[in-house]
Design a protein around this motif. Structure first.
Motif, mmCIF file in Angstrom:
data_model
loop_
_atom_site.group_PDB
_atom_site.id
_atom_site.type_symbol
_atom_site.label_atom_id
_atom_site.label_comp_id
_atom_site.label_asym_id
_atom_site.label_seq_id
_atom_site.Cartn_x
_atom_site.Cartn_y
_atom_site.Cartn_z
ATOM 1 N N VAL A 93 0.833 -1.206 0.000
ATOM 2 C CA VAL A 93 0.000 0.000 0.000
ATOM 3 C C VAL A 93 0.866 1.253 0.000
ATOM 4 N N GLY A 94 0.495 2.201 -0.813
ATOM 5 C CA GLY A 94 1.206 3.478 -0.918
ATOM 6 C C GLY A 94 0.758 4.146 -2.195
ATOM 7 N N GLY A 95 1.421 5.235 -2.543
ATOM 8 C CA GLY A 95 1.095 5.879 -3.804
ATOM 9 C C GLY A 95 0.956 7.378 -3.690
ATOM 10 N N GLY A 96 0.541 7.977 -4.786
ATOM 11 C CA GLY A 96 0.401 9.421 -4.851
ATOM 12 C C GLY A 96 0.661 9.899 -6.266
ATOM 13 N N GLY A 97 0.142 11.051 -6.582
ATOM 14 C CA GLY A 97 0.299 11.598 -7.912
ATOM 15 C C GLY A 97 1.241 12.784 -7.953
ATOM 16 N N PRO A 98 1.252 13.496 -9.069
ATOM 17 C CA PRO A 98 2.116 14.668 -9.203
ATOM 18 C C PRO A 98 1.648 15.825 -8.323
ATOM 19 N N ASN A 99 2.566 16.697 -7.999
ATOM 20 C CA ASN A 99 2.217 17.900 -7.237
ATOM 21 C C ASN A 99 2.934 19.109 -7.834
ATOM 22 N N ASP A 100 2.222 20.174 -7.993
ATOM 23 C CA ASP A 100 2.803 21.437 -8.459
ATOM 24 C C ASP A 100 3.210 22.226 -7.222
ATOM 25 N N PRO A 101 4.505 22.444 -7.008
ATOM 26 C CA PRO A 101 4.947 23.123 -5.793
ATOM 27 C C PRO A 101 4.486 24.572 -5.692
ATOM 28 N N ARG A 102 3.956 25.119 -6.769
ATOM 29 C CA ARG A 102 3.418 26.479 -6.720
ATOM 30 C C ARG A 102 1.963 26.501 -6.262
ATOM 31 N N LYS A 103 1.362 25.303 -6.167
ATOM 32 C CA LYS A 103 -0.053 25.229 -5.819
ATOM 33 C C LYS A 103 -0.347 24.323 -4.629
ATOM 34 N N VAL A 104 0.384 23.251 -4.482
ATOM 35 C CA VAL A 104 0.099 22.260 -3.432
ATOM 36 C C VAL A 104 0.795 22.673 -2.145
ATOM 37 N N ALA A 163 10.438 6.483 -8.871
ATOM 38 C CA ALA A 163 10.353 7.926 -8.598
ATOM 39 C C ALA A 163 11.304 8.341 -7.486
ATOM 40 N N ALA A 164 11.718 7.402 -6.649
ATOM 41 C CA ALA A 164 12.642 7.700 -5.556
ATOM 42 C C ALA A 164 14.007 8.162 -6.059
ATOM 43 N N ARG A 165 14.368 7.772 -7.290
ATOM 44 C CA ARG A 165 15.692 8.150 -7.813
ATOM 45 C C ARG A 165 15.633 8.999 -9.074
ATOM 46 N N TYR A 166 14.453 9.192 -9.653
ATOM 47 C CA TYR A 166 14.328 10.072 -10.812
ATOM 48 C C TYR A 166 14.276 11.533 -10.380
ATOM 49 N N ALA A 167 14.825 12.412 -11.190
ATOM 50 C CA ALA A 167 14.651 13.855 -11.023
ATOM 51 C C ALA A 167 13.673 14.305 -12.097
ATOM 52 N N GLN A 168 12.493 14.731 -11.692
ATOM 53 C CA GLN A 168 11.466 15.099 -12.667
ATOM 54 C C GLN A 168 10.542 16.172 -12.092
ATOM 55 N N LYS A 169 9.951 16.925 -12.969
ATOM 56 C CA LYS A 169 9.041 17.979 -12.552
ATOM 57 C C LYS A 169 7.775 17.398 -11.926
ATOM 58 N N TYR A 170 7.270 18.120 -10.941
ATOM 59 C CA TYR A 170 5.971 17.854 -10.317
ATOM 60 C C TYR A 170 5.900 16.544 -9.525
ATOM 61 N N PHE A 171 7.049 16.001 -9.165
ATOM 62 C CA PHE A 171 7.041 14.778 -8.365
ATOM 63 C C PHE A 171 7.886 14.930 -7.096
ATOM 64 N N SER A 172 7.988 16.162 -6.601
ATOM 65 C CA SER A 172 8.794 16.379 -5.394
ATOM 66 C C SER A 172 8.233 15.636 -4.192
ATOM 67 N N ALA A 173 6.904 15.585 -4.044
ATOM 68 C CA ALA A 173 6.299 14.928 -2.882
ATOM 69 C C ALA A 173 6.391 13.409 -2.993
ATOM 70 N N TYR A 174 5.918 12.863 -4.110
ATOM 71 C CA TYR A 174 5.915 11.413 -4.279
ATOM 72 C C TYR A 174 7.337 10.865 -4.318
ATOM 73 N N GLY A 175 8.226 11.554 -5.042
ATOM 74 C CA GLY A 175 9.620 11.120 -5.101
ATOM 75 C C GLY A 175 10.274 11.122 -3.734
ATOM 76 N N ALA A 176 10.018 12.173 -2.959
ATOM 77 C CA ALA A 176 10.587 12.250 -1.615
ATOM 78 C C ALA A 176 10.015 11.161 -0.715
ATOM 79 N N ALA A 177 8.716 10.870 -0.874
ATOM 80 C CA ALA A 177 8.077 9.847 -0.050
ATOM 81 C C ALA A 177 8.686 8.474 -0.316
ATOM 82 N N LYS A 178 8.891 8.141 -1.573
ATOM 83 C CA LYS A 178 9.455 6.836 -1.893
ATOM 84 C C LYS A 178 10.947 6.770 -1.556
ATOM 85 N N ALA A 179 11.650 7.885 -1.676
ATOM 86 C CA ALA A 179 13.050 7.912 -1.242
ATOM 87 C C ALA A 179 13.139 7.678 0.263
ATOM 88 N N ALA A 180 12.194 8.248 1.003
ATOM 89 C CA ALA A 180 12.152 8.020 2.452
ATOM 90 C C ALA A 180 11.865 6.557 2.759
#
Length: 256
Positions: A97-108, A150-167
């Motif tokens: 269980v886990g997951g999440g979508g993209p996030n725009d850091p200017r809005k979320v 996503a834990a190791r990719y650098a990509q736009k709009y995935f700062s939250a999900y990428g950080a969560a999976k890296a954690a």
């Protein structure tokens, strides 16, 4: 059975799989059962679990269906209690269980980011904490956390999900130190996998582009992740812990 195949057999083992009703969780539950394990299935939707339970029982293995929410401590306690009480012990855990979508850091806002971080890390931590006690009582066990590339990719709009999976990856590495040698803890980073959740976003053009940019020349299937989970919880991986295994068809950067 030849000796080499015994290294991948799970006869006499009991597994818990979260998010077991669909997609990767369902594939993992079925794969572990095919290898000889009895399985406790956990998800929110009873109908989905009933279908998987029936399929496992048709193989001649035992299965129980436990409905609940990974964010509720009492539901996790019930899962562990029923698993040990009805299936006799607990030796394998797949935290799917886990997951999440993209996030725009200017809005979320930060709260939403915090919720995504918590959802991908806290239930896994809590369930490992609870399951490890049962595993130690059973003489040992193995955990697989389902992470993401996503834990190791650098990509736009995935700062939250990428950080969560890296954690989650770092949680895996550190808890492996805490619970070894009795309990092994590893993680899988799936690439893009063909699931019901992905299907609505996968146009024919996008799918073709993704296949062309994948060295293995095809999309991933839930069974690809399930087979990797089987390896990691099997005797064949008995000297592997604290590791993150990418299962991504060879893709090294975002191709969605």
């Amino acid at each position: 059975m030849k000796d080499v195949f015994r290294q991948f057999a799970l006869n006499g083992q009991v597994a818990v799989v979260t998010g077991a009703g669909k997609g990767i969780g369902r594939a993992c539950a079925l794969m572990l059962a095919q290898a000889g394990a009895d399985v406790a299935l956990f998800a929110r939707t009873e109908a989905d679990l009933a279908d998987v339970k029936a399929a496992i029982e048709a193989m001649g293995q035992r299965a129980i269906a436990v409905t609940g929410d990974v964010n509720k401590e009492e539901d996790l306690d019930t899962l562990i209690r029923r698993t040990v009480g009805e299936l006799g012990k607990l030796s394998i855990l797949v935290n799917n269980v886990g997951g999440g979508g993209p996030n725009d850091p200017r809005k979320v806002d930060g709260k939403n980011v915090g919720d995504m971080l918590a959802f991908n890390v806290v239930p896994a931590y809590s369930l490992i904490q609870k399951a490890a006690q049962a595993m130690e009582a059973a003489g040992g066990g193995s955990v697989v956390n389902i992470s993401s590339v996503a834990a190791r990719y650098a990509q736009k709009y995935f700062s939250a999900y990428g950080a969560a999976k890296a954690a989650l990856n770092q949680l895996t590495r550190n808890l492996a130190q805490d619970y070894g040698p009795t309990v092994r803890i590893n993680a899988i980073e799936p690439g893009t996998i063909m699931t019901d959740a992905l299907a609505p976003f996968l146009t024919a053009e996008r799918k073709e582009r993704m296949i062309k940019s994948t060295p293995m020349g095809r999309m991933g299937q839930p069974e690809d992740i399930a087979a990797t989970a089987l390896f990691l919880v099997s005797p064949a991986a008995s000297w592997i812990t604290g590791k993150i295994l990418s299962v991504d068809g060879g893709v090294e950067s975002p191709n969605f």
